[in-house]
Design an enzyme around this catalytic site. Structure first.
Site, short mmCIF file in Angstrom:
data_model
loop_
_atom_site.label_atom_id
_atom_site.label_comp_id
_atom_site.label_asym_id
_atom_site.label_seq_id
_atom_site.Cartn_x
_atom_site.Cartn_y
_atom_site.Cartn_z
N ASP A 70 0.80 -1.09 0.06
CA ASP A 70 -0.16 -0.02 0.17
C ASP A 70 0.89 1.18 -0.08
O ASP A 70 1.88 1.31 0.99
CB ASP A 70 -1.01 0.04 1.13
CG ASP A 70 -2.16 0.98 0.84
OD1 ASP A 70 -2.89 0.73 0.12
OD2 ASP A 70 -2.20 2.09 1.49
N PHE A 153 3.68 6.44 -13.60
CA PHE A 153 2.14 6.06 -13.31
C PHE A 153 2.13 6.99 -12.33
O PHE A 153 2.96 7.82 -11.64
CB PHE A 153 1.84 4.79 -12.96
CG PHE A 153 2.08 4.08 -11.73
CD1 PHE A 153 3.61 3.61 -11.46
CD2 PHE A 153 1.23 4.01 -10.59
CE1 PHE A 153 3.87 3.21 -10.32
CE2 PHE A 153 1.75 3.65 -9.42
CZ PHE A 153 2.83 3.09 -9.16
N HIS A 181 10.77 4.60 -3.26
CA HIS A 181 10.25 4.13 -2.04
C HIS A 181 9.86 2.56 -1.75
O HIS A 181 10.30 1.98 -0.92
CB HIS A 181 8.82 4.98 -1.54
CG HIS A 181 7.85 4.94 -2.97
ND1 HIS A 181 8.16 5.44 -3.99
CD2 HIS A 181 6.38 4.60 -2.96
CE1 HIS A 181 7.24 5.39 -4.93
NE2 HIS A 181 6.21 4.79 -4.34
N ARG A 182 9.27 2.12 -2.91
CA ARG A 182 9.03 0.53 -3.26
C ARG A 182 10.37 -0.02 -2.94
O ARG A 182 10.43 -1.15 -2.49
CB ARG A 182 8.54 0.41 -4.61
CG ARG A 182 7.64 -0.71 -4.46
CD ARG A 182 6.60 -0.66 -5.60
NE ARG A 182 5.36 0.25 -5.34
CZ ARG A 182 5.18 1.28 -5.81
NH1 ARG A 182 5.83 1.49 -6.79
NH2 ARG A 182 4.11 1.94 -5.35
P1 IMP Z 1 -2.73 1.72 -3.79
O1 IMP Z 1 -2.90 0.62 -5.06
O2 IMP Z 1 -4.06 1.77 -3.15
O3 IMP Z 1 -1.74 1.53 -2.94
O4 IMP Z 1 -2.72 3.13 -4.30
C1 IMP Z 1 -1.47 3.50 -4.91
C2 IMP Z 1 -1.58 4.96 -5.47
O5 IMP Z 1 -0.41 5.79 -5.05
C3 IMP Z 1 -1.54 4.87 -6.98
O6 IMP Z 1 -2.42 4.75 -7.58
C4 IMP Z 1 -0.43 6.17 -7.11
O7 IMP Z 1 -1.69 7.34 -7.28
C5 IMP Z 1 0.19 6.54 -6.10
N1 IMP Z 1 1.40 5.73 -5.99
C6 IMP Z 1 2.02 4.80 -5.33
N2 IMP Z 1 3.05 4.56 -5.68
C7 IMP Z 1 3.57 5.46 -6.54
C8 IMP Z 1 4.56 5.57 -7.60
O8 IMP Z 1 5.66 4.84 -7.13
N3 IMP Z 1 4.81 6.50 -8.45
C9 IMP Z 1 3.66 7.24 -8.43
N4 IMP Z 1 2.35 7.40 -7.84
C10 IMP Z 1 2.51 6.26 -7.03
#
Ligand code: IMP
Length: 198
Positions: A70, A153, A181-182
């Site tokens: 997340d 993205f 961060h990942r």
């Molecule tokens: P999740 O899938 O609920 O964790 O939502 C993640 C959301 O955070 C994504 O749809 C992006 O909008 C944003 N996000 C998370 N990681 C990244 C990244 O590495 N680059 C850009 N946006 C990110």
């Protein structure tokens, strides 16, 4: 052994595939391999809470090892927004582009000093027996005044990491995968992943 990435986000899945390539004994699946699986609602107050829920729920339902991510963007000048709502900042079904436009609009009057931001990623590794390990990675930078670049993205085209002069959407995916961060979260998980047996 097989590990299911508890995500259907193609960008995230590709980043994980690339970063986990050196671990030859791990075969990565994702939620795209389980089209009938219904993930739980993401209504936690923190990234950590949401990652826990995703991991525990999928590991139970699929009876497999699961790696849940997340993540999102935190802007302190916006009281932490978009935060855990990063994916649905401009509405439940919003596109990445609509989310970026909303962020630019919300920050229009903010001078550089107030444009600091960070990406946060919480990863949780779980099996049907429960949670094995939870880690977090942060990447600090600032929000640009306009989009730059076409790679990546989410908010990549608006984010520039400290000490870099290109946005996350202007660098290649392989560079992003070494500084994001990942990546920072995954590095903390590698020793545990290396010890997993079938
Ligand atoms: P999740 O899938 O609920 O964790 O939502 C993640 C959301 O955070 C994504 O749809 C992006 O909008 C944003 N996000 C998370 N990681 C990244 C990244 O590495 N680059 C850009 N946006 C990110």
């Amino acid at each position: 052994m097989e590990i299911v990435i508890a995500s259907g986000n193609l960008h995230k899945i590709r980043e994980f595939r690339e970063m986990l390539k050196p671990l030859k004994s791990i075969d990565l699946l994702s939620l795209l391999n389980f089209p009938h699986y219904q993930p739980p609602p993401e209504d936690g107050k923190t990234f950590q809470e949401n990652a826990m829920r995703k991991a525990e729920h999928a590991a139970q339902a699929l009876q497999r090892w699961v790696l849940a991510d997340d993540s999102g963007l935190v802007v302190p000048s916006l009281n932490g927004d978009p935060g855990v709502n990063s994916r649905r900042y401009a509405g439940e079904e919003a596109t990445d582009s609509e989310n970026r436009l909303k962020l630019l609009e919300a920050m229009r009057a903010l001078k550089d000093l107030h444009r600091t931001a960070y990406f946060e990623c919480c990863l949780v590794l779980a099996s049907a027996q429960g949670v094995k390990k939870s880690v977090k990675g942060i990447c600090e930078g600032e929000i640009l005044h306009e989009e730059r670049g076409r790679n990546g993205f989410g908010y990549d085209s608006l984010f520039i990491k400290n000490e870099y002069d290109k946005s996350f959407a202007e660098i290649t995916e392989s560079i992003k995968n070494r500084i994001s961060h990942r990546h920072k979260a995954l590095v903390k998980l590698l020793p545990t992943l290396e010890t997993l047996q079938d």
